[in-house]
Design a protein around this motif. Structure first.
Motif, PDB file in Angstrom:
ATOM      1  N   PHE A 164       0.837  -1.199   0.000  1.00  0.00           N
ATOM      2  CA  PHE A 164       0.000   0.000   0.000  1.00  0.00           C
ATOM      3  C   PHE A 164       0.873   1.251   0.000  1.00  0.00           C
ATOM      4  N   MET A 178       2.529   1.745  -3.396  1.00  0.00           N
ATOM      5  CA  MET A 178       1.624   2.209  -4.449  1.00  0.00           C
ATOM      6  C   MET A 178       1.108   3.629  -4.217  1.00  0.00           C
ATOM      7  N   HIS A 179       1.021   4.047  -2.958  1.00  0.00           N
ATOM      8  CA  HIS A 179       0.389   5.327  -2.631  1.00  0.00           C
ATOM      9  C   HIS A 179       1.339   6.319  -1.971  1.00  0.00           C
ATOM     10  N   TYR A 180       2.645   6.135  -2.147  1.00  0.00           N
ATOM     11  CA  TYR A 180       3.628   6.981  -1.463  1.00  0.00           C
ATOM     12  C   TYR A 180       3.448   8.468  -1.766  1.00  0.00           C
ATOM     13  N   ASP A 219       0.614   9.996  -2.299  1.00  0.00           N
ATOM     14  CA  ASP A 219      -0.653  10.494  -1.766  1.00  0.00           C
ATOM     15  C   ASP A 219      -0.467  10.984  -0.333  1.00  0.00           C
ATOM     16  N   ILE A 258      -0.965  10.128   2.899  1.00  0.00           N
ATOM     17  CA  ILE A 258      -1.293   8.974   3.736  1.00  0.00           C
ATOM     18  C   ILE A 258      -0.576   9.141   5.067  1.00  0.00           C
ATOM     19  N   HIS A 285      -4.040   5.495   8.011  1.00  0.00           N
ATOM     20  CA  HIS A 285      -4.395   4.881   6.721  1.00  0.00           C
ATOM     21  C   HIS A 285      -3.670   3.545   6.533  1.00  0.00           C
ATOM     22  N   GLU A 306      -5.124  -0.344   6.529  1.00  0.00           N
ATOM     23  CA  GLU A 306      -4.926  -1.219   5.380  1.00  0.00           C
ATOM     24  C   GLU A 306      -4.533  -2.628   5.830  1.00  0.00           C
ATOM     25  N   ARG A 353       9.662   7.549  -0.746  1.00  0.00           N
ATOM     26  CA  ARG A 353       9.524   8.859  -1.382  1.00  0.00           C
ATOM     27  C   ARG A 353      10.870   9.383  -1.870  1.00  0.00           C
ATOM     28  N   GLY A 355       5.046  13.415  -2.847  1.00  0.00           N
ATOM     29  CA  GLY A 355       4.184  13.455  -1.668  1.00  0.00           C
ATOM     30  C   GLY A 355       4.588  14.382  -0.543  1.00  0.00           C
TER      31      GLY A 355
END
Length: 139
Positions: A22, A25-27, A29, A31, A35, A39, A67, A89
């Motif tokens: 997670f 994939m979402h670094y 965003d 988060i 969050h 997950e 990141r 991010g």
């Protein structure tokens, strides 16, 4: 009976890996720990303990490292430091620069200058970047 003994270890590890994926994939965003822990379906503090035991980093440290690694790739492509900062991010150029320097020893702009100079040198003298073992004749 302890909580860890109620579930097979593989089930716990799968949930930790799911949280790591997670992050991967979402670094970029927005988060946070809540969050990420959600997950994996863990409480925040239990999740931190399990994640650190598995990856030797807290979830936040891992997020920062992901990141920064992605920032390095974008800087190599020639994107501006400001664009890279926001693309991976971060919401503050000063915190991005400080963390980048902490993890790579160089500021983002110096890192980018060195990488772009290295890329240019590779184009001009490609043989310089081939290991000697591939250049020496075989006996």
């Amino acid at each position: 009976m302890q909580n860890n003994q109620q579930f097979p270890k593989i089930y716990l590890y799968r949930r930790i890996v799911q949280a790591k994926l997670f992050i991967d994939m979402h670094y970029a965003d927005v988060i946070d720990l809540d969050h990420i822990a959600d997950e994996a379906f863990f409480s925040k503090f239990h999740f931190i303990r399990l994640f650190k035991a598995t990856y030797r980093k807290t979830p936040h440290q891992y997020l920062i490292s992901v990141r920064i690694e992605n920032a390095r790739l974008l800087l190599k492509k020639g994107l501006s430091v400001t664009d890279v900062c926001y693309a991976v991010g971060f919401d503050s150029i000063s915190s991005f620069s400080a963390l980048f320097k902490k993890l790579t020893v160089l500021t983002p702009s110096v890192y980018q200058q060195l990488e772009l100079a290295r890329k240019k040198e590779m184009m001009l003298m490609p043989l310089k970047f081939i290991p000697n073992c591939f250049l020496e004749p075989k006996l």
